[in-house]
Enzyme design. Sequence first.
Site, short mmCIF file in Angstrom:
data_model
loop_
_atom_site.label_atom_id
_atom_site.label_comp_id
_atom_site.label_asym_id
_atom_site.label_seq_id
_atom_site.Cartn_x
_atom_site.Cartn_y
_atom_site.Cartn_z
N GLU A 157 0.82 -1.22 0.00
CA GLU A 157 0.00 0.00 0.00
C GLU A 157 0.85 1.27 0.00
O GLU A 157 0.49 2.26 -0.62
CB GLU A 157 -0.95 0.01 1.20
N HIS B 184 1.86 2.26 -3.43
CA HIS B 184 0.80 3.03 -4.12
C HIS B 184 0.82 4.49 -3.66
O HIS B 184 0.78 5.41 -4.47
CB HIS B 184 -0.58 2.49 -3.73
ZN LIG Z 1 -2.73 -2.58 -4.48
#
Ligand SMILES: [Zn+2]
Length: 395
Positions: free
Chosen positions: A69, A72
């Site tokens: 995450e 991202h």
């Molecule tokens: Zn992802």
Amino acid sequence: MFGRKLRLFTLLGFSVSVDTSWIFLAILIIWTLSLGYFPQVVPGLSPEIYWVMGTLGAFGLFFSIVFHEFSHSIVARKKGLAMNGITLFLFGGVAEMSEEPPNPGAEFWMAIAGPIASVVLGIGFLAIGGLGQNQGWPLAVNSVFLYLGFINILLAVFNMIPGFPLDGGRVLRSILWKIKGDIRWATKWAMRSGSFVGFALIALAVFAFLAGQFVAAVWWFLIGMFLRMAAQGSYIQLEMRETLKGESVARFMKPAPEAVSAEIPVSEFVDDYIYRYQNQVFPVVNSGHLLGKVGIEQARNIPKERRSWVRVREIMQEVKEEEKVTTETDAFDAIQKMNQERQSEVFVTSLDGELEGLVKADDILSFFKTRMALEQSNGGPSKPSTKSDSTKKAG
Ligand SMILES: [Zn+2]
């Protein structure tokens, strides 16, 4: 959209939370690893060792998801997108964006960053596990590394399922968006694709169940249901964003709400406000300025015999910046604020802090439902005329 959030920590400016569903998942993972996976893969160790391995495996998985995450979020920040933070929930995490990406390219790189990070991390873990095998490290240690390597590759593969809002669905959307130049159309098809894959997984679960593979059946079923729900959830969000486009809070505002003066005693607040109006929360004002908020809960905490002594000012709560909007705020942004703060209303104030009104989530939502119903009978919500119509009304 999901359950309750628990805030864990903040790193590099991103706050990391877990959804309560993650706690159940963590227990399920430790249990599955300690009693099922590790005893099967490396037989002959003691049960205590398996529990340690299972717990380390679950923590490693948690770390891997956070790593995914973060990649991202870091790419998103580089592309200039505001991020709300990271929430871990069933089957992984969600990097929360408060706005749509600016262009297909930004979305593509942002979406693919997570799976790439997982593959790299997976290869790293596999390499360490392999090295351990070579060097004769304890079997238990190598097995945990090899498991983490495998699970990261699996994480990358699962997230590349082409269904919005999964990474693969975002990649698909960015490609469709690039081709046709229409983000709404692209989102619709990326979501339909996710819904379809979800349906296929549920069908697969049925076959697995009939074939006697119960554990696999449960996992396929859960993932399939999750995909369908996620697709539906983001579809509603997209429709809402489109429907409320150009509508400002002013349209939904209840002007001059029942405001409580900060100087009146609590007993008066109970008699003249709580009993008289059905509101959950009342704004507290002093000569027109919003000072705070007060509700049944705060009044209840003051014993009856003391209520004529204590003033509202002493029991009121602070109104956070996130609970305030102005008349110019977008209705969709207001709904998102309420969602994030888990409030059913926000206060409308002028720039110098004067209370102008109150907006309830219910009023915005019923407007949304009405407009959806109107547009459906009108030949579908995708008609371009409806868009310009709503922009005109706001102006
Ligand atoms: Zn992802």
